[in-house]
Write an enzyme that holds these catalytic residues in place. Sequence first.
Site, PDB file in Angstrom:
ATOM      1  N   ASP A 209       0.839  -1.254  -0.101  1.00  0.00           N
ATOM      2  CA  ASP A 209      -0.059   0.014   0.089  1.00  0.00           C
ATOM      3  C   ASP A 209       0.862   1.142  -0.072  1.00  0.00           C
ATOM      4  OD1 ASP A 209      -2.947   0.963   0.405  1.00  0.00           O
ATOM      5  OD2 ASP A 209      -1.796   2.112   2.151  1.00  0.00           O
ATOM      6  N   GLU A 251      13.090 -15.870  -0.954  1.00  0.00           N
ATOM      7  CA  GLU A 251      13.261 -17.029  -0.386  1.00  0.00           C
ATOM      8  C   GLU A 251      11.970 -18.019  -0.296  1.00  0.00           C
ATOM      9  OE1 GLU A 251      14.248 -16.334   4.004  1.00  0.00           O
ATOM     10  OE2 GLU A 251      15.302 -14.802   3.560  1.00  0.00           O
TER      11      GLU A 251
HETATM   12  O1  TEU Z   1      -4.357   4.549  -1.392  1.00  0.00           O
HETATM   13  C1  TEU Z   1      -3.272   5.188  -1.289  1.00  0.00           C
HETATM   14  C2  TEU Z   1      -3.818   6.520  -1.705  1.00  0.00           C
HETATM   15  O2  TEU Z   1      -4.979   6.579  -1.225  1.00  0.00           O
HETATM   16  C3  TEU Z   1      -3.432   7.490  -2.407  1.00  0.00           C
HETATM   17  O3  TEU Z   1      -2.773   6.869  -3.375  1.00  0.00           O
HETATM   18  C4  TEU Z   1      -4.048   8.646  -2.939  1.00  0.00           C
HETATM   19  O4  TEU Z   1      -5.432   8.241  -3.251  1.00  0.00           O
HETATM   20  C5  TEU Z   1      -3.508   9.432  -4.145  1.00  0.00           C
HETATM   21  O5  TEU Z   1      -2.171   9.701  -3.828  1.00  0.00           O
HETATM   22  C6  TEU Z   1      -4.474  10.663  -4.512  1.00  0.00           C
HETATM   23  O6  TEU Z   1      -4.313  11.620  -3.790  1.00  0.00           O
HETATM   24  C7  TEU Z   1      -4.213   3.416  -0.502  1.00  0.00           C
HETATM   25  C8  TEU Z   1      -5.247   2.372  -0.227  1.00  0.00           C
HETATM   26  O7  TEU Z   1      -5.776   1.999  -1.460  1.00  0.00           O
HETATM   27  C9  TEU Z   1      -6.535   3.254   0.028  1.00  0.00           C
HETATM   28  O8  TEU Z   1      -7.752   2.546   0.227  1.00  0.00           O
HETATM   29  C10 TEU Z   1      -6.239   3.777   1.494  1.00  0.00           C
HETATM   30  O9  TEU Z   1      -7.143   4.510   2.167  1.00  0.00           O
HETATM   31  C11 TEU Z   1      -4.860   4.451   1.629  1.00  0.00           C
HETATM   32  O10 TEU Z   1      -3.855   3.834   0.927  1.00  0.00           O
HETATM   33  C12 TEU Z   1      -4.414   4.801   2.940  1.00  0.00           C
HETATM   34  O11 TEU Z   1      -3.805   3.464   3.363  1.00  0.00           O
END
Ligand code: TEU
Length: 534
Positions: A209, A251
């Site tokens: 993420d 691994e």
């Molecule tokens: O998403 C990342 C995220 O929200 C960013 O990429 C952002 O949306 C983008 O830069 C535009 O501003 C992940 C997950 O997919 C999302 O569901 C989560 O809310 C987020 O991370 C936080 O963990």
Amino acid sequence: MAAVPTPRTDDWWRDAVIYQVYPRSFADGDGDGTGDLAGVRSRLPYLAELGVDAVWFTPWYLSPLVDGGYDVADYRTIDPAFGTIEEAEKLISEAAECGIRVIVDIVPNHVSDQHAWFQAALAAGPRSPERELFHFRPGRGEHGELPPNNWPSQFSGATWTRVPDGEWYLHLFTPEQPDLDWSHPAVRREHEDVLRFWFERGVAGVRIDSAALLAKRAGLPDFEEGVDPHPYIDQDELHDIYRSWRAIADEYGGVFVGEVWLPDAERFARYLRPDELHTAFNFNFLSCPWDAGRLRRTIDDTLAEHAPVEAPATWVLCNHDVTRTVTRYGRADSGFDFAAKAFGTPSDLASGTRRARAAALLTLALPGSVYLYQGEELGLPEADIPLGRIQDPMHFRSGGTDPGRDGCRVPLPWAADLPHYGFGSDTEPWLPQPDDWAQYAVDRQSATPDSMLSLYRTALQLRRSGAGFGDGPMTWLPAADGVLAFTRAQGLICVVNLGDEPADLPPYEQVILTSGPLDGQGRLPRDTAAWLRP
Ligand code: TEU
């Protein structure tokens, strides 16, 4: 149930079709209105019949669910709303029996404010070693009343929150998601351990993420618009972190897919060097409007940026953060842009659905792997969530202007005539389902040869058994304006008509599949795609 597909062992990820499960909304096994692992286990035959190679689960760990589970309180525990660790282990092995691999989601940028580390940091007070795992700082201003810097949030709103003892902590997302300090060795060690924990439980891969956000520029300097480099996106230190992760994955034979939102192709490709991440999501393609020229350019750029690092491209139309494909493609501006999300943007769903069907055949014919977000195979549109039922923090943090992401996270319709379309029981699901969703239910679509579900099932089956799909070269064929036509090795031709007029097909022997009927003269109508054998 259809025949169990044969698992592929070598480099399976280079051309896999990976199905994204949002556990809260997939299937509710215990009937409490929230999806869970029991629900997923009961629907494994559905996934096997659909013909996917792997399933990526968005976070299922212990979490207060402030951000749908992207606020993790403990990586080694499954949230009780979803099940137990024993159930996750069973699910992983049952999926393997169906020929389906499992990918888990790791959220290294931040933890939940309920995570033991953050609770300890709050209790330990300013300048304590516990606080060094996060970014705690004194404030600016005479009394420290101003945040330590001006960094913009990923979710709008503040990125710093002050605690009662006067220090501030950094959170690129909500205040309930404090950012970890990745320059601290304990942070690195802990995540390496978490990776091992899940690889040892048999997962085949890990989705990372916000993969380009973890490292912060030393000293946390202010952000200056247009000034390179950015203080927290795409820092060079990240590559060292991912190299050490790659050694661990190797691994176990595990693979990574990075969530890397970076418009700069060269910078993006660095994450895909042979000793770093295997793959990353292709958000340029996802953001691209339904336009032949723009799509062709994006496809070319994607392939060109992946080639030097020998990584396969991924093709993504939708996920749990963005507007559902049929709704997006039915809009006048059919690209996706977080900043432009608004309530009430009109969409022509009939046209959007036609385009989404064509886009399915396009993505499944392109070189590389494909991500399919739950409900995309049903052609679900984005749902309107009544204001009082919205849950997504993105909505609240925008001051109520952004509808948030709940509209693409609505519980799936399984059975047209059951309460809540067979999602679970007669308990109201955590997000309301629209009144007109019986038409999208799995049972109804299974019985309809020209449904979106039938199209996906057929396409995935052909892709799995036929020649010319997945990794490998592609060559553009001459085509009229507004038409994309290309051939793959071993004689697969894909033609997509994004123009206004019906298009002539290139010479062919056999039509393998089309996303809609050809016209009376054997031409490809607008917003339609065909797979052909020459
Ligand atoms: O998403 C990342 C995220 O929200 C960013 O990429 C952002 O949306 C983008 O830069 C535009 O501003 C992940 C997950 O997919 C999302 O569901 C989560 O809310 C987020 O991370 C936080 O963990």
